[in-house]
Scaffold this motif. Structure first.
Motif, PDB file in Angstrom:
ATOM      1  N   ARG A  63       0.812  -1.215   0.000  1.00 43.06           N
ATOM      2  CA  ARG A  63       0.000   0.000   0.000  1.00 43.06           C
ATOM      3  C   ARG A  63       0.850   1.272   0.000  1.00 43.06           C
ATOM      4  N   LEU A  64       2.136   1.153  -0.145  1.00 40.56           N
ATOM      5  CA  LEU A  64       3.012   2.327  -0.089  1.00 40.56           C
ATOM      6  C   LEU A  64       2.781   3.215  -1.307  1.00 40.56           C
ATOM      7  N   ARG A  65       2.512   4.501  -1.053  1.00 38.86           N
ATOM      8  CA  ARG A  65       2.235   5.453  -2.132  1.00 38.86           C
ATOM      9  C   ARG A  65       3.283   6.568  -2.185  1.00 38.86           C
ATOM     10  N   ARG A  66       3.969   6.809  -1.140  1.00 45.87           N
ATOM     11  CA  ARG A  66       4.952   7.888  -1.120  1.00 45.87           C
ATOM     12  C   ARG A  66       6.156   7.431  -0.291  1.00 45.87           C
ATOM     13  N   LEU A  67       7.346   7.552  -0.878  1.00 46.94           N
ATOM     14  CA  LEU A  67       8.591   7.186  -0.219  1.00 46.94           C
ATOM     15  C   LEU A  67       9.601   8.299  -0.480  1.00 46.94           C
ATOM     16  N   ASP A  68      10.016   8.960   0.591  1.00 47.73           N
ATOM     17  CA  ASP A  68      10.923  10.099   0.494  1.00 47.73           C
ATOM     18  C   ASP A  68      12.294   9.665   1.004  1.00 47.73           C
ATOM     19  N   LEU A  69      13.282   9.599   0.085  1.00 44.63           N
ATOM     20  CA  LEU A  69      14.653   9.216   0.416  1.00 44.63           C
ATOM     21  C   LEU A  69      15.638  10.321   0.074  1.00 44.63           C
ATOM     22  N   ARG A  70      15.193  11.540   0.033  1.00 50.59           N
ATOM     23  CA  ARG A  70      16.072  12.629  -0.333  1.00 50.59           C
ATOM     24  C   ARG A  70      17.079  12.902   0.784  1.00 50.59           C
ATOM     25  N   SER A  71      18.211  13.414   0.345  1.00 46.48           N
ATOM     26  CA  SER A  71      19.310  13.771   1.255  1.00 46.48           C
ATOM     27  C   SER A  71      19.924  12.569   1.958  1.00 46.48           C
TER      28      SER A  71
END
Length: 488
Positions: free
Chosen positions: A447-455
């Protein structure tokens, strides 16, 4: 014309009586002058001079010592009471010392206005001469100094009532009796014990009364629909128009969210206004709210769904551990100072006053769906507690947590993790311990819709591109580098 002897004798009788009165009056004045002169001699000043001081009552022992300063106390001769006879008053002894003492006693009696007519009073006076203290039944300790009776309710009378008991001279009892301890204070009246509640508020009017006496055609429901299009500043202006609008503008449907962020201090009127409006979302980020204020608010906002406390101190945020929040869905604790595993454990664990017999322990964040913990010093031990006591999380923010690495991602996506099926938004930006080996683990979250791996320094853009192409059941798109989004 000759006067008769009877008339002459009748006229001579009043003259003799008047002459007798004049002689008696003159003798009394000479006697008072003599007594006043003796008192002034005892005081050491001239009776008619400017140094005349107000008479001070001295006991006979002090008067005797002042008259004979060189005589030791052992050789003092105590005065004997005058003997009363049936023929007339007692005749004083021809001794000059005793005559002075008798004159001084008469002067004291005149000043105090105490009659000395009975032998019992003279006996009590002789006893008081040896002890040096004398109190009558109605006189206070300060009364003998000025010769006046104290007013009703004066300090002397209060002292006699509280602990001192004066005895009438000649009664045979002690002059003063002091209590062993202070008098007990009077018991306060017992009040009835019952809960006092304010009267219920009167119902809000359904119409707006006008100055002419009639009502406005728009009802209250229509006015509330108009007020819903106004902001907080406009609503505050409308509350100043009239009393009816002021009551209508307190409706909680007009205040779904209240923002008090970046306030240096929160005053009691602000807190009362928040409680009266009952918002669903409250922003207290970067404010100086205290623990007492926050606890007072949370106990009165049982319908609160969103609470933002980012930037506050843990001393104030610790109020969450003792406040029930049954409707809370979002909790923002980003960048809180001095938060470690022990503080987060105190927040996540169930309350210690759990009733015995309960089969399951429900944590304080059991119903929270979105939790923001950016910038905190969290470890894998805190994540295990989070998985156990917050199983319904759909959005989790762990950005800029220095201790989050590949083992942390393994805990979040493990088969036993409840978040594996519920996570929709996951923010891991700024976690420098993440490597390319943890990227395939995100495929376990359907169900993952958004994954933020910035920086994330150790993550390569190529590995993130491969994850976006393969993705969980569907591919991701990358609007920015290391930011993976999936359209629902």
């Amino acid at each position: 014309m000759q006067r008769s002897p009877t008339a002459g004798s009748a006229l001579a009788a009043p003259r003799k009586a008047g002459l007798a009165r004049i002689q008696v009056k003159g003798g009394r004045e000479r006697h008072l002058k003599k007594v006043g002169g003796d008192a002034c001699l005892l005081r050491g000043s001239d009776p008619g001079g400017p140094g005349l001081l107000p008479p001070r009552v001295l006991n006979p022992s002090q008067a005797f010592s002042s008259c004979h300063p060189g005589l030791p106390p052992e050789n003092w001769e105590k005065p004997k009471p005058p003997l009363a006879s049936a023929e007339g008053p007692a005749v004083p002894s021809p001794s000059p010392q005793r005559e002075k003492l008798e004159r001084f006693k008469r002067m004291c009696q005149l000043l105090e206005r105490v009659p000395d007519t009975s032998s019992s009073s003279s006996d009590s006076d002789s006893d008081s001469d040896s002890s040096g203290t004398s109190l009558s039944e109605d006189e206070a300790p300060g009364e003998a100094r000025n010769g006046r009776r104290p007013a009703r309710g004066s300090s002397g009378e209060k002292e006699n009532r509280g602990g001192r008991r004066a005895v009438r001279p000649g009664s045979g009892g002690p002059l003063l009796s002091w209590p062993l301890g202070p008098a007990p204070p009077p018991r306060p009246p017992q009040l009835e014990r019952h809960v006092v509640r304010p009267p219920p508020r009167s119902p809000e009017p359904d119409t707006l009364p006008l100055a002419a006496g009639s009502d406005h055609p728009l009802p209250r429901a229509a006015w509330l629909r108009v007020f819903q299009h106004l902001g907080p500043r406009e609503l505050c202006i409308c509350m100043r128009v009239c009393r009816t609008w002021s009551r209508w503008c307190y409706d909680k449907r007009l205040w779904p969210r209240m923002d008090l962020s970046r306030r240096k201090s929160l005053t009691p009127p602000m807190l009362s206004g928040v409680v009266r409006r009952q918002p669903r979302a409250l922003d207290l980020s970067w404010t100086g709210v205290s623990k007492k204020q926050l606890m007072w608010l949370l106990n009165r906002l049982q319908g609160l769904q969103e609470l933002v406390l980012s930037g506050c101190s843990w001393l104030s945020v610790s109020a969450l551990g003792s406040a029930p929040l049954p409707a809370l869905r979002l909790l923002d604790l980003r960048w809180i100072e001095d938060v470690k595993d022990s503080q987060l454990r105190e927040l996540l664990l169930p309350p210690p006053d759990t009733k015995p017999g309960q089969t399951e322990s429900r944590g304080r964040l059991q119903g929270v769906a979105e939790l923001r913990l950016a910038g905190l010093e969290l470890t894998d031990a805190s994540l295990r507690l989070l998985l156990r006591h917050a199983p319904q999380l759909s959005a989790l923010d762990l950005s800029h947590c220095a201790h989050v690495g590949d083992p942390s991602v393994h805990l979040l996506t493990a088969p036993t993790s409840p978040l594996r099926e519920t996570l929709v938004h996951l923010n891991l930006a700024g976690c420098h311990r993440l490597t390319d080996h943890c990227l395939p683990l995100f495929r376990r979250c359907p169900r993952l819709r958004r994954l933020d791996l910035r920086s994330c320094r150790q993550l390569s853009p190529e590995a993130c591109a491969r994850l976006a192409a393969a993705g969980p059941p569907g591919p991701f798109r990358c609007p920015e580098e290391k930011l993976l989004l999936k359209d629902s």
